[in-house]
Design a protein around this motif. Structure first.
Motif, short mmCIF file in Angstrom:
data_model
loop_
_atom_site.label_atom_id
_atom_site.label_comp_id
_atom_site.label_asym_id
_atom_site.label_seq_id
_atom_site.Cartn_x
_atom_site.Cartn_y
_atom_site.Cartn_z
N ILE A 84 15.16 4.42 10.94
CA ILE A 84 14.03 3.61 10.45
C ILE A 84 13.63 4.16 9.09
N ASN A 85 13.59 3.30 8.08
CA ASN A 85 13.12 3.64 6.74
C ASN A 85 11.82 2.90 6.48
N ILE A 86 10.85 3.64 5.93
CA ILE A 86 9.53 3.06 5.69
C ILE A 86 9.15 3.36 4.24
N CYS A 87 8.61 2.35 3.57
CA CYS A 87 8.10 2.52 2.20
C CYS A 87 6.74 1.84 2.12
N VAL A 88 5.73 2.64 1.64
CA VAL A 88 4.38 2.11 1.48
C VAL A 88 3.97 2.36 0.04
N GLU A 89 3.57 1.29 -0.66
CA GLU A 89 3.20 1.43 -2.08
C GLU A 89 1.90 0.66 -2.32
N LEU A 90 0.97 1.31 -3.06
CA LEU A 90 -0.29 0.67 -3.43
C LEU A 90 -0.24 0.36 -4.92
N LYS A 91 -0.41 -0.89 -5.22
CA LYS A 91 -0.32 -1.31 -6.63
C LYS A 91 -1.28 -2.46 -6.85
N ILE B 110 3.91 -11.88 5.11
CA ILE B 110 4.95 -11.14 5.80
C ILE B 110 6.25 -11.92 5.69
N LYS B 111 7.37 -11.20 5.38
CA LYS B 111 8.68 -11.82 5.23
C LYS B 111 9.72 -10.99 5.95
N TYR B 112 10.78 -11.67 6.43
CA TYR B 112 11.90 -10.99 7.09
C TYR B 112 13.18 -11.31 6.35
N GLU B 113 14.08 -10.27 6.20
CA GLU B 113 15.41 -10.46 5.62
C GLU B 113 16.40 -9.59 6.39
N ARG B 114 17.66 -10.11 6.48
CA ARG B 114 18.76 -9.34 7.05
C ARG B 114 19.69 -8.99 5.91
N ILE B 115 19.69 -7.72 5.52
CA ILE B 115 20.48 -7.29 4.36
C ILE B 115 21.37 -6.13 4.79
N ASN B 116 22.71 -6.32 4.56
CA ASN B 116 23.69 -5.27 4.88
C ASN B 116 23.52 -4.78 6.32
N ASP B 117 23.40 -5.73 7.25
CA ASP B 117 23.28 -5.45 8.67
C ASP B 117 22.02 -4.64 9.03
N ASN B 118 21.03 -4.72 8.15
CA ASN B 118 19.75 -4.05 8.42
C ASN B 118 18.64 -5.08 8.45
N ASN B 119 17.66 -4.83 9.31
CA ASN B 119 16.47 -5.68 9.37
C ASN B 119 15.46 -5.18 8.36
N HIS B 120 14.94 -6.11 7.53
CA HIS B 120 13.92 -5.76 6.53
C HIS B 120 12.70 -6.64 6.81
N LEU B 121 11.56 -5.98 7.06
CA LEU B 121 10.31 -6.69 7.25
C LEU B 121 9.38 -6.26 6.13
N LYS B 122 9.02 -7.20 5.25
CA LYS B 122 8.17 -6.89 4.10
C LYS B 122 6.78 -7.47 4.36
N ILE B 123 5.76 -6.56 4.28
CA ILE B 123 4.39 -6.94 4.60
C ILE B 123 3.53 -6.68 3.37
N ASN C 246 -4.40 -2.77 -6.12
CA ASN C 246 -5.19 -3.05 -4.93
C ASN C 246 -4.45 -3.88 -3.89
N VAL C 247 -3.12 -3.72 -3.86
CA VAL C 247 -2.31 -4.42 -2.87
C VAL C 247 -1.35 -3.41 -2.26
N PHE C 248 -1.30 -3.40 -0.92
CA PHE C 248 -0.34 -2.56 -0.21
C PHE C 248 0.95 -3.36 -0.01
N TYR C 249 2.08 -2.77 -0.41
CA TYR C 249 3.41 -3.33 -0.19
C TYR C 249 4.12 -2.44 0.83
N ILE C 250 4.38 -3.03 1.99
CA ILE C 250 4.98 -2.27 3.08
C ILE C 250 6.37 -2.83 3.37
N ASP C 251 7.37 -1.94 3.39
CA ASP C 251 8.75 -2.34 3.68
C ASP C 251 9.24 -1.53 4.87
N LEU C 252 9.53 -2.25 5.99
CA LEU C 252 10.05 -1.62 7.20
C LEU C 252 11.51 -2.01 7.36
#
Length: 703
Positions: free
Chosen positions: A632-639, A686-699, A641-647
């Motif tokens: 599981i890879n997690i990225c949280v970025e605040l820019k 919230i968005k979902y993508e399947r990239i290189n056999d990985n699940n990506h959920l962008k919030i 005043n917006v949180f960009y979360i990538d699971l």
């Protein structure tokens, strides 16, 4: 009280009296004995002189010559005599051998004496007896010493009227009548003097002796009076007993007199002084009103002097206590004022730790006294520039605190006016020198952080070099600048460093590194560096608190001699990344705790909603993805005043957005059930993508 002074004085008086009276008694006995002995000797000598005077008549002298002649004739015929053990043996021997010798009243006489000579013998014996009675002696004898034969020849004794009869078998030595010894042989060691031969002849008994000579000075005989000292010692004993009784009575009377005098002259005043002292002491213990107690002792001696000193001591003590109470009130007032001054001083410092989207700053200050000379400050000059300052004023206490307030306001006012750092330090330096009679100065680190390009421009004016905390701990290299308030018109040089997101800057005063322990060792930079290394991943407040604890443990009971001030700044991260392999449920708390710490300045409600999002999504991943080696890879970025979360995860393909929202009555919920519906509701997008056999959920979550 085990032994009162009165008892001690009585004991001392009794001992002294006994000592003096014993000495007097011994002296009296010695004088009495000498006097009595002298009188005894005088009586004996006087009696001898009377005997000598009475028998120096011609008829007596002729008698002595006649007797001596007869005895010498017999000795010439019979020079040797046997030894006898008893008087009877001796008598039988002489009676048979010498017909002219016969016993006369316990002594041997001459049977061939004429009647006139026998009368003469009795006259001389009577004279000797009278001398014995008048002198108080025991026995008197007349003899002569035959030096050619070394013989003591007995002539006459004083006991003519005593008829001695000895029992057969009784030893001769026990018969004390000197006349029973017809003759004696003088040892060769004895001299020819009359004194020596008489000493020998009487077995060492006390005696006085004188020699009779004829008209031509020829030796005729010796007159001897033996005296006994027993009556003398008896009289001395009686005298001693009488004197002892008298002296014991005197001792008792003296002790009583001594005790009475001691009481009135000494003990009474001492007791009076003791009672007054005790009364004063009790008043002191019970916190009663203290009054001077005068024993009023008027005797002009040491006790009166002690009483006077006691009164003076009471007076001084009362004055001292009053002064102490006054000083205590003054000190309490001063402490109150210092507390107010300390509150005012602390109020001039930043009231709260700074924690916003740009930076997080924490500070800690420990003054060595009620008020100190250290200070720190941080404030925004404008939206893009943040000022930070830490300083240390020379000296301690109120003067340093006042100088600190002045310096702090000068630095802040000039930075807020928009002046550059070099101009600010130049002007502050010169203004601090004005009217600075105490010669105070400050060391200072003053920096301005550009928040857009993340550059820190600073001037280090004789202050401790800061530490930068990232993957490793480094102490900054700085230009050599002089203190503020030291040299007029000094030109200061700036330094610039670039900080990265998440890096920390640790500032401190010399009170930290120069603190010493009981072994006179300094805390030092190395210990500061080690403490920062151990706590670099901790929260800012924990870092300062742990360093403070390390310092207290190091210093121990040593008194702090300088103020200690610490400031730590962290440049906020805008992006956090996590990677978990074969994760467990514990990753949920780890992610949320890190987010809450890094973005602690964000509204708690927003943070709580983000925590829920991660709780639901990570819980689903750990629970339902059953593949091996799940990552599981997690990225949280605040820019802006917006949180960009990538699971991202490498699990089976699953798009939670394809599931329709529904109300579920059963407790059995399929994947993508109520939890995903809650995540959708809390998210802005919230968005979902399947990239290189990985699940990506962008919030996306707006704040």
């Amino acid at each position: 009280m085990k032994h009162s002074i009165k008892k001690k004085i009585i004991i001392l008086g009794a001992f002294t009296s006994l000592l003096l009276i014993s000495a007097s008694l011994l002296i009296s006995m010695f004088v009495y004995r000498n006097r009595a002995y002298k009188e005894l000797i005088q009586n004996v000598d006087r009696s001898i002189q009377e005997v000598e005077y009475n028998i120096e008549q011609e008829e007596y002298i002729n008698f002595f010559f006649d007797v001596k002649s007869k005895i010498n004739e017999e000795y010439e015929k019979n020079p040797d005599d046997p030894e006898f053990e008893t008087y009877t043996e001796k008598y039988d021997y002489f009676a048979k051998k010498y017909s002219f010798i016969y016993p006369i009243d316990g002594m041997f006489g001459l049977s061939s004496y004429k009647a006139s000579l026998q009368n003469t013998y009795y006259d001389i014996s009577s004279t000797l007896a009278s001398a014995v009675i008048s002198s108080g002696g025991n026995q008197a004898f007349i003899s002569y010493y035959d030096s050619s034969r070394k013989r003591i020849i007995f002539l006459v004794d004083s006991n003519f009227s005593i008829n001695k009869k000895e029992e057969t078998g009784k030893k001769l030595e026990e018969y004390n009548f000197l006349g029973s010894y017809y003759q004696r042989v003088v040892d060769d060691n004895n001299s020819d003097s009359n004194e020596d031969y008489w000493n020998y002849s009487i077995n060492g008994k006390k005696h006085r002796v004188t020699t009779i000579d004829d008209a031509d000075g020829n030796y005729i005989c010796d007159i001897f009076i033996q005296y006994d000292e027993a009556p003398l010692y008896k009289s001395i004993g009686e005298f001693f007993l009488t004197e002892l009784i008298f002296f014991l009575i005197a001792v008792v009377l003296l002790i009583l007199l001594f005790a009475i005098l001691a009481h009135y002259l000494l003990v009474k005043n001492v007791v009076k002084l003791t009672n007054n002292t005790k009364e004063f002491s009790n008043s002191l213990k019970e916190n009663k009103e203290l009054k001077v107690i005068d024993p009023e002792i008027k005797t002009k001696d040491e006790i009166a002097l002690l009483s006077s000193s006691f009164v003076e001591l009471e007076t001084e003590l009362i004055n001292y206590i009053n002064q102490v109470e006054k000083d205590a009130k003054e000190k309490e007032k001063i402490n109150t004022e210092l507390k107010i001054a300390s509150d005012i001083q602390l109020a001039s410092l930043p009231k709260n730790n700074l924690n916003d989207k740009n930076v997080h700053i924490n500070a800690l200050i420990k003054s060595a006294k009620e008020v100190g000379g250290d200070f720190y400050d941080y404030f925004y000059i404008d939206d893009a520039h943040l000022a930070i300052c830490i300083s240390d004023v020379s000296g301690k206490g109120v003067p340093a605190a006042l100088f600190m307030m002045k310096a702090k306001e000068l630095i802040k006012s000039k930075l807020m006016s928009g002046e550059g750092l070099t101009e600010v330090c130049y002007e502050v330096n010169n203004e601090l020198l004005e009217n600075n009679k105490q010669g105070l100065f400050i060391t200072s680190f003053i920096g301005v952080l550009d928040l857009e390009n993340k550059e820190l421009t600073f001037i280090n004016a004789g202050h401790e070099r800061p530490f930068v905390i990232n993957d490793k701990i480094e102490q900054l290299n700085v230009n050599s600048n002089f203190i503020l308030g030291g040299i007029e018109n000094f030109k200061y040089k700036t330094d610039v460093i670039k900080l990265k997101d998440g890096e920390k800057l640790f500032l401190h005063t010399d009170g930290l590194n120069e603190s010493i322990n009981c072994n006179n060792e300094e805390f030092g930079y190395e210990r500061i560096k080690n403490a920062l290394e151990e706590n670099k991943d901790s929260r800012l407040d924990q870092i300062l608190d742990n360093i403070s604890k390390d310092l207290s443990k190091f210093v121990g009971n040593n008194e702090a001699f300088d103020d200690v001030t610490m400031v730590i700044l962290e440049l906020k991260k805008t992006k956090i990344e996590f990677t978990f392999k074969s994760p467990s449920y514990g990753i949920i708390d780890e992610v949320n705790n890190k987010i809450n710490d890094i973005f602690s300045y964000i509204d708690k409600k927003i943070l709580s909603e983000i925590n829920i999002i991660f709780d639901e999504m990570l819980n689903n991943y750990v629970t339902y993805e059953k593949i091996d080696n799940l990552i599981i890879n997690i990225c949280v970025e605040l820019k802006d005043n917006v949180f960009y979360i990538d699971l991202e995860n490498n699990g089976n393909e699953f798009n939670p957005l394809t599931k329709k929202d529904k109300v579920v009555d059963s407790v059995d919920v399929e994947i993508g059930g109520l939890g995903l519906q809650l995540v959708k509701k809390l998210s802005t997008d919230i968005k979902y993508e399947r990239i290189n056999d990985n699940n990506h959920l962008k919030i996306i979550k707006k704040i």
